[in-house]
Design a protein around this motif. Structure first.
Motif, short mmCIF file in Angstrom:
data_model
loop_
_atom_site.label_atom_id
_atom_site.label_comp_id
_atom_site.label_asym_id
_atom_site.label_seq_id
_atom_site.Cartn_x
_atom_site.Cartn_y
_atom_site.Cartn_z
N THR A 85 0.73 -1.06 0.03
CA THR A 85 0.00 -0.26 -0.07
C THR A 85 0.48 1.37 -0.11
O THR A 85 1.77 1.73 0.38
CB THR A 85 -0.71 -0.34 1.30
OG1 THR A 85 -0.36 0.20 1.96
CG2 THR A 85 -1.92 -1.11 1.72
N ARG A 207 -7.10 4.67 9.14
CA ARG A 207 -6.63 4.17 8.43
C ARG A 207 -7.72 2.10 9.12
O ARG A 207 -8.84 2.42 10.09
CB ARG A 207 -5.46 2.86 8.81
CG ARG A 207 -4.28 3.62 8.13
CD ARG A 207 -3.14 2.64 7.74
NE ARG A 207 -3.19 1.59 6.35
CZ ARG A 207 -2.24 1.39 6.11
NH1 ARG A 207 -1.32 0.85 6.94
NH2 ARG A 207 -3.11 -0.09 5.65
N ALA A 208 -7.78 1.62 8.48
CA ALA A 208 -8.74 0.34 9.01
C ALA A 208 -8.64 -0.58 10.23
O ALA A 208 -6.83 -0.53 9.48
CB ALA A 208 -9.30 -0.45 7.56
N PHE A 212 -8.41 -5.78 9.47
CA PHE A 212 -9.23 -5.23 8.05
C PHE A 212 -7.60 -5.02 7.15
O PHE A 212 -8.21 -6.13 5.94
CB PHE A 212 -10.18 -4.55 7.40
CG PHE A 212 -11.07 -4.33 8.59
CD1 PHE A 212 -12.27 -4.27 7.79
CD2 PHE A 212 -10.94 -4.11 9.94
CE1 PHE A 212 -13.66 -4.65 7.46
CE2 PHE A 212 -12.72 -4.23 9.88
CZ PHE A 212 -13.80 -4.59 9.87
N GLN A 213 -7.20 -4.81 7.52
CA GLN A 213 -5.55 -4.92 6.73
C GLN A 213 -5.31 -5.81 6.62
O GLN A 213 -5.07 -6.01 5.04
CB GLN A 213 -4.15 -3.99 7.45
CG GLN A 213 -4.93 -2.44 7.62
CD GLN A 213 -3.85 -2.01 8.31
OE1 GLN A 213 -2.54 -1.43 8.18
NE2 GLN A 213 -4.52 -0.52 9.07
N GLU A 218 -9.92 -3.77 3.45
CA GLU A 218 -10.05 -2.20 4.48
C GLU A 218 -11.05 -1.48 3.60
O GLU A 218 -11.92 -0.47 4.11
CB GLU A 218 -8.61 -1.55 3.84
CG GLU A 218 -7.46 -1.40 4.33
CD GLU A 218 -6.15 -0.81 4.28
OE1 GLU A 218 -6.17 -0.37 5.24
OE2 GLU A 218 -5.90 -1.24 3.00
N TRP A 219 -10.85 -2.00 2.13
CA TRP A 219 -12.20 -1.51 1.12
C TRP A 219 -13.95 -1.37 1.85
O TRP A 219 -14.69 -0.93 1.50
CB TRP A 219 -12.07 -2.14 -0.60
CG TRP A 219 -12.34 -3.25 -0.12
CD1 TRP A 219 -11.58 -4.70 -0.09
CD2 TRP A 219 -13.60 -4.47 -0.41
NE1 TRP A 219 -12.11 -6.36 -0.19
CE2 TRP A 219 -13.50 -5.78 -0.65
CE3 TRP A 219 -14.81 -3.71 -0.81
CZ2 TRP A 219 -14.35 -6.31 -0.21
CZ3 TRP A 219 -15.94 -4.56 -0.30
CH2 TRP A 219 -15.89 -5.99 -0.66
N TYR A 221 -13.83 -2.26 4.88
CA TYR A 221 -14.33 -1.00 6.64
C TYR A 221 -14.57 0.40 5.47
O TYR A 221 -15.22 1.54 6.20
CB TYR A 221 -12.42 -1.12 6.74
CG TYR A 221 -12.77 0.17 8.38
CD1 TYR A 221 -13.24 -0.35 9.33
CD2 TYR A 221 -12.32 1.13 7.95
CE1 TYR A 221 -13.15 0.50 10.38
CE2 TYR A 221 -12.06 2.13 8.58
CZ TYR A 221 -12.53 1.54 10.35
OH TYR A 221 -12.72 2.29 10.98
N ARG A 222 -13.61 0.64 4.64
CA ARG A 222 -14.23 2.39 4.28
C ARG A 222 -15.84 2.61 4.01
O ARG A 222 -16.32 3.08 3.49
CB ARG A 222 -12.83 2.62 2.88
CG ARG A 222 -11.60 3.12 3.48
CD ARG A 222 -10.83 3.37 2.05
NE ARG A 222 -10.37 2.96 1.03
CZ ARG A 222 -10.03 2.01 1.00
NH1 ARG A 222 -8.77 2.12 2.38
NH2 ARG A 222 -9.14 0.96 0.16
#
Length: 251
Positions: A85, A207-208, A212-213, A218-219, A221-222
């Motif tokens: 990332t 950040r998530a 989730f990472q 992460e997508w 979570y967002r």
């Protein structure tokens, strides 16, 4: 460096540790190196935009910042090693800068975001020399105002600050376009288009959670936090569908 081509976008097939070694070498050189951090959404946009594809492919380092790219590359039997990332590589750059006392310039975000990011960076990395910051709302190449007075003044400001590292958080595709248009007249060693990293460093965004990472979610979570992102997130299944039913899209 080996690359995997996804819809013609050439992505370096590296781990975070390998990317960190590469940027350390970049920082030892006397020239400006560019880094882009495309995710699935960016690759899908570049698929149909030859100019954007050319900009990304001409970069010195292109990291796979999107779990969809990892899945897609595996489906295409050209697996990328891991997701790298832009946030994680930016943190690695800060760690290196802290050890070596490098100079950092922050560009992007709303007025005050870059300044707060700099203040927070110094709390964690006190040996970094923050040499300047500027908000992302200026007239320049990225929005069709090439060589506007505001852009020229900004470039003079950056060059006068003599940074080693430049963070550019203008969002996609503005940051990629701006870097490509101005890289030959900017002083520095590494310039990275790192999107929302500035907002995370400033504390404006989070950040998530780590789970989730680790799971590459992460997508999700967002999306939970911002349901309006559904229009953007729909690109992930569209990407996988294209990979599954198109020939030779991954090479």
């Amino acid at each position: 460096m080996k690359k995997v081509s996804i819809f013609g976008v050439k992505i370096n097939n590296i781990t975070l540790d390998e990317a960190t070694e590469i940027v350390e070498k970049f920082l030892g050189e006397d020239r400006l190196r560019t880094i882009y951090t495309p995710n699935t959404e960016i690759v899908m946009a570049a698929k149909d935009d030859e100019n954007l594809k050319k900009i990304i492919n001409e970069s010195d380092l292109v990291i796979p910042d999107g779990i969809g790219l990892i899945y897609g590359s595996r489906i295409g039997k050209k697996p990328l090693k891991e997701r790298v990332t832009g946030v994680d590589l930016s943190i690695k750059l800060l760690e290196i800068a802290n050890k070596k006392g490098y100079r950092l310039y922050l560009l992007g975000g709303k007025d005050g975001v870059a300044k707060r990011a700099g203040e927070n960076i110094l709390k964690e990395y006190p040996n970094i020399n923050i040499v300047g910051y500027h908000h992302g709302y200026f007239k320049g190449s990225h929005i069709g105002y090439k060589d506007h007075e505001e852009e020229l003044n900004l470039i003079d400001n950056i060059n006068g600050a003599k940074p080693d590292i430049i963070f550019v958080g203008l969002g996609f595709p503005k940051q990629e376009i701006w870097i490509a248009e101005n890289k030959n007249r900017l002083n520095g060693r590494v310039i990275i288009g790192n999107g929302g990293t500035m907002d995370i460093l400033s504390g404006d965004s989070k950040r998530a959670p780590e789970i989730f990472q680790r799971l590459g979610l992460e997508w999700l979570y967002r999306l939970i936090k911002e349901p309006s992102r559904i229009k953007r997130q729909i690109v992930l299944p569209k990407f996988i569908f294209n990979v599954l039913f198109s020939k030779d899209v991954i090479q």
